[in-house]
Design a protein around this motif. Structure first.
Motif, PDB file in Angstrom:
ATOM      1  N   ILE A   1      43.093  34.382  30.642  1.00 24.46           N
ATOM      2  CA  ILE A   1      42.925  33.986  32.041  1.00 24.46           C
ATOM      3  C   ILE A   1      44.280  34.018  32.744  1.00 24.46           C
ATOM      4  CG2 ILE A   1      42.382  32.051  33.561  1.00 24.46           C
ATOM      5  CD1 ILE A   1      40.140  31.316  31.609  1.00 24.46           C
ATOM      6  N   GLU A   2      45.281  33.473  32.081  1.00 26.29           N
ATOM      7  CA  GLU A   2      46.629  33.487  32.644  1.00 26.29           C
ATOM      8  C   GLU A   2      47.118  34.922  32.834  1.00 26.29           C
ATOM      9  OE1 GLU A   2      50.254  30.567  31.838  1.00 26.29           O
ATOM     10  OE2 GLU A   2      50.074  32.058  30.240  1.00 26.29           O
ATOM     11  N   LYS A   3      46.803  35.773  31.872  1.00 26.91           N
ATOM     12  CA  LYS A   3      47.194  37.177  31.976  1.00 26.91           C
ATOM     13  C   LYS A   3      46.513  37.847  33.165  1.00 26.91           C
ATOM     14  CE  LYS A   3      46.972  41.575  29.468  1.00 26.91           C
ATOM     15  NZ  LYS A   3      46.527  42.246  28.223  1.00 26.91           N
ATOM     16  N   GLY A   4      45.232  37.546  33.373  1.00 27.68           N
ATOM     17  CA  GLY A   4      44.512  38.124  34.502  1.00 27.68           C
ATOM     18  C   GLY A   4      45.125  37.733  35.834  1.00 27.68           C
ATOM     19  N   ALA A   5      45.545  36.458  35.941  1.00 20.73           N
ATOM     20  CA  ALA A   5      46.190  35.998  37.178  1.00 20.73           C
ATOM     21  C   ALA A   5      47.553  36.663  37.342  1.00 20.73           C
ATOM     22  CB  ALA A   5      46.333  34.483  37.145  1.00 20.73           C
ATOM     23  N   ARG A   6      48.281  36.786  36.257  1.00 24.35           N
ATOM     24  CA  ARG A   6      49.616  37.392  36.317  1.00 24.35           C
ATOM     25  C   ARG A   6      49.552  38.866  36.727  1.00 24.35           C
ATOM     26  NH1 ARG A   6      51.034  35.875  31.685  1.00 24.35           N
ATOM     27  NH2 ARG A   6      50.647  37.782  30.489  1.00 24.35           N
ATOM     28  N   GLU A   7      48.508  39.549  36.291  1.00 21.37           N
ATOM     29  CA  GLU A   7      48.357  40.973  36.614  1.00 21.37           C
ATOM     30  C   GLU A   7      47.579  41.200  37.911  1.00 21.37           C
ATOM     31  OE1 GLU A   7      46.887  43.191  33.317  1.00 21.37           O
ATOM     32  OE2 GLU A   7      48.592  42.669  32.030  1.00 21.37           O
ATOM     33  N   LYS A   8      47.308  40.092  38.630  1.00 18.60           N
ATOM     34  CA  LYS A   8      46.695  40.170  39.958  1.00 18.60           C
ATOM     35  C   LYS A   8      45.341  40.882  39.939  1.00 18.60           C
ATOM     36  CE  LYS A   8      51.313  40.266  42.045  1.00 18.60           C
ATOM     37  NZ  LYS A   8      51.332  38.817  42.253  1.00 18.60           N
ATOM     38  N   MET A   9      44.460  40.401  39.063  1.00 24.36           N
ATOM     39  CA  MET A   9      43.118  40.962  39.003  1.00 24.36           C
ATOM     40  C   MET A   9      42.321  40.599  40.260  1.00 24.36           C
ATOM     41  SD  MET A   9      42.785  42.647  36.175  1.00 24.36           S
ATOM     42  CE  MET A   9      44.394  43.243  36.692  1.00 24.36           C
ATOM     43  N   PRO A  10      41.226  41.317  40.527  1.00 26.87           N
ATOM     44  CA  PRO A  10      40.395  41.013  41.702  1.00 26.87           C
ATOM     45  C   PRO A  10      39.827  39.599  41.646  1.00 26.87           C
ATOM     46  CG  PRO A  10      39.851  43.170  40.809  1.00 26.87           C
ATOM     47  CD  PRO A  10      40.761  42.513  39.810  1.00 26.87           C
ATOM     48  N   LYS A  11      39.476  39.066  42.792  1.00 25.00           N
ATOM     49  CA  LYS A  11      39.031  37.671  42.922  1.00 25.00           C
ATOM     50  C   LYS A  11      37.799  37.367  42.083  1.00 25.00           C
ATOM     51  CE  LYS A  11      39.986  33.780  45.082  1.00 25.00           C
ATOM     52  NZ  LYS A  11      41.294  33.096  44.879  1.00 25.00           N
ATOM     53  N   PHE A  12      36.895  38.338  41.939  1.00 22.47           N
ATOM     54  CA  PHE A  12      35.670  38.058  41.186  1.00 22.47           C
ATOM     55  C   PHE A  12      35.949  37.764  39.715  1.00 22.47           C
ATOM     56  CE2 PHE A  12      35.948  42.762  40.911  1.00 22.47           C
ATOM     57  CZ  PHE A  12      35.886  42.942  39.528  1.00 22.47           C
ATOM     58  N   MET A  13      37.133  38.137  39.236  1.00 23.46           N
ATOM     59  CA  MET A  13      37.462  37.864  37.844  1.00 23.46           C
ATOM     60  C   MET A  13      37.649  36.377  37.573  1.00 23.46           C
ATOM     61  SD  MET A  13      37.262  40.743  36.340  1.00 23.46           S
ATOM     62  CE  MET A  13      38.066  40.534  34.752  1.00 23.46           C
ATOM     63  N   GLU A  14      37.793  35.574  38.619  1.00 23.88           N
ATOM     64  CA  GLU A  14      37.830  34.129  38.435  1.00 23.88           C
ATOM     65  C   GLU A  14      36.489  33.635  37.899  1.00 23.88           C
ATOM     66  OE1 GLU A  14      41.096  32.975  41.919  1.00 23.88           O
ATOM     67  OE2 GLU A  14      38.971  32.459  42.174  1.00 23.88           O
ATOM     68  N   TRP A  15      35.408  34.143  38.464  1.00 26.14           N
ATOM     69  CA  TRP A  15      34.074  33.786  37.979  1.00 26.14           C
ATOM     70  C   TRP A  15      33.858  34.319  36.565  1.00 26.14           C
ATOM     71  CZ3 TRP A  15      31.194  30.222  40.151  1.00 26.14           C
ATOM     72  CH2 TRP A  15      31.325  29.974  41.527  1.00 26.14           C
ATOM     73  N   TYR A  16      34.350  35.493  36.341  1.00 27.69           N
ATOM     74  CA  TYR A  16      34.228  36.125  35.024  1.00 27.69           C
ATOM     75  C   TYR A  16      34.962  35.302  33.960  1.00 27.69           C
ATOM     76  CZ  TYR A  16      34.102  40.123  31.757  1.00 27.69           C
ATOM     77  OH  TYR A  16      33.886  40.957  30.685  1.00 27.69           O
ATOM     78  N   GLY A  17      36.191  34.905  34.275  1.00 26.66           N
ATOM     79  CA  GLY A  17      36.979  34.101  33.353  1.00 26.66           C
ATOM     80  C   GLY A  17      36.378  32.726  33.144  1.00 26.66           C
TER      81      GLY A  17
END
Length: 256
Positions: free
Chosen positions: A214-230
């Motif tokens: 999850i931290e990696k996804g935020a660091r790599e600036k993933m799209p907003k919908f990935m918050e729900w995914y995570g």
């Protein structure tokens, strides 16, 4: 060799910069912070899913203690929840819609199975909930303060153990359906209790992999919908951990 979380959601392929094409103008990326995944946003989504799950769980819990058979919504919730997990694994962009649905149906399952355990072992549910929350907070603290570091070797051990558990459960279930063999993790023997303790430890270690990805996804600036995914992926691990605590506590209670 790169090992990922065995949570079907939280894997490096999903949390990569290729999840969604970025708009470029003259080699410069246009970045809108409000459209990027953040750790705080994922935490908020996890809280929302948790509330939905608890609300749905109260339905089958109420049914059980009011003389209404909860098996249909309990089993149905488990099946639909599993289907939503599979769909989201292939279509993470639909997570803003599928994640709440997963929490709803998984809540029906959790409420029903919890009520069944509570009827047989009064007080077991509050103990399992407490153990799950304490484990989550301890793991979060250990990760936040970098007391436990998620290295590649750490990932490889956790993934290998998780695969071994999944394989054992699957084989045991299939064999027990067609033979009279009773898997060793059934019952309340010391061997069975030991297996439950081991599975709980591995489930808890998976939380570290989830936090890291999850931290990696935020660091790599993933799209907003990935918050729900995570958030959905983290809920899957927590549900697994809770069920394993229920099983362990039921084995210990049955020995009294």
């Amino acid at each position: 060799m790169n090992f990922n979380s065995k949570n079907p959601f939280l894997n490096s392929k999903r949390f990569s910069s290729n999840t969604e094409p970025r708009t470029e103008v003259h080699q410069a990326q246009i970045i809108d912070y409000n459209q990027e995944m953040t750790v705080s946003g994922t935490i908020n989504k996890t809280a929302i899913l948790f509330l939905i799950l608890c609300g749905a769980a109260m339905v089958t819990w109420w049914m059980t203690f009011n003389g209404i058979n909860p098996m249909l919504p309990t089993i149905g919730g488990a099946i639909v929840g599993f289907i939503l997990v599979l769909v989201s694994s292939f279509k993470p962009q639909l997570s803003p819609y599928l994640a709440p649905g997963y929490a709803l149906f998984e809540g029906l399952f959790i409420g029903g199975i919890s009520a069944i355990f509570e009827l047989k072992f009064p007080g077991i549910v509050i103990n399992a909930v407490g153990a799950t929350l304490v484990t989550f907070l301890v793991c979060l603290g250990l990760y936040k303060f970098r007391i436990v570091k998620v290295t590649e070797q750490f990932k490889s051990v956790v993934v290998a153990a998780t695969l071994a558990i999944a394989t054992y459960y699957l084989i045991s279930w299939v064999v027990s359906m067609f033979t009279s063999w009773t898997p060793v993790h059934y019952g309340n023997s010391m061997m069975s209790i030991g297996i439950s303790v081991f599975v709980i430890i591995i489930a808890a270690l998976n939380l570290f992999l989830d936090f890291d990805l999850i931290e990696k996804g935020a660091r790599e600036k993933m799209p907003k919908f990935m918050e729900w995914y995570g958030a959905m992926g983290l809920m899957i691990t927590l549900v697994w951990l809770y069920i394993e605590f229920l099983r362990l506590l039921s084995k210990l209670s049955s020995k009294d």
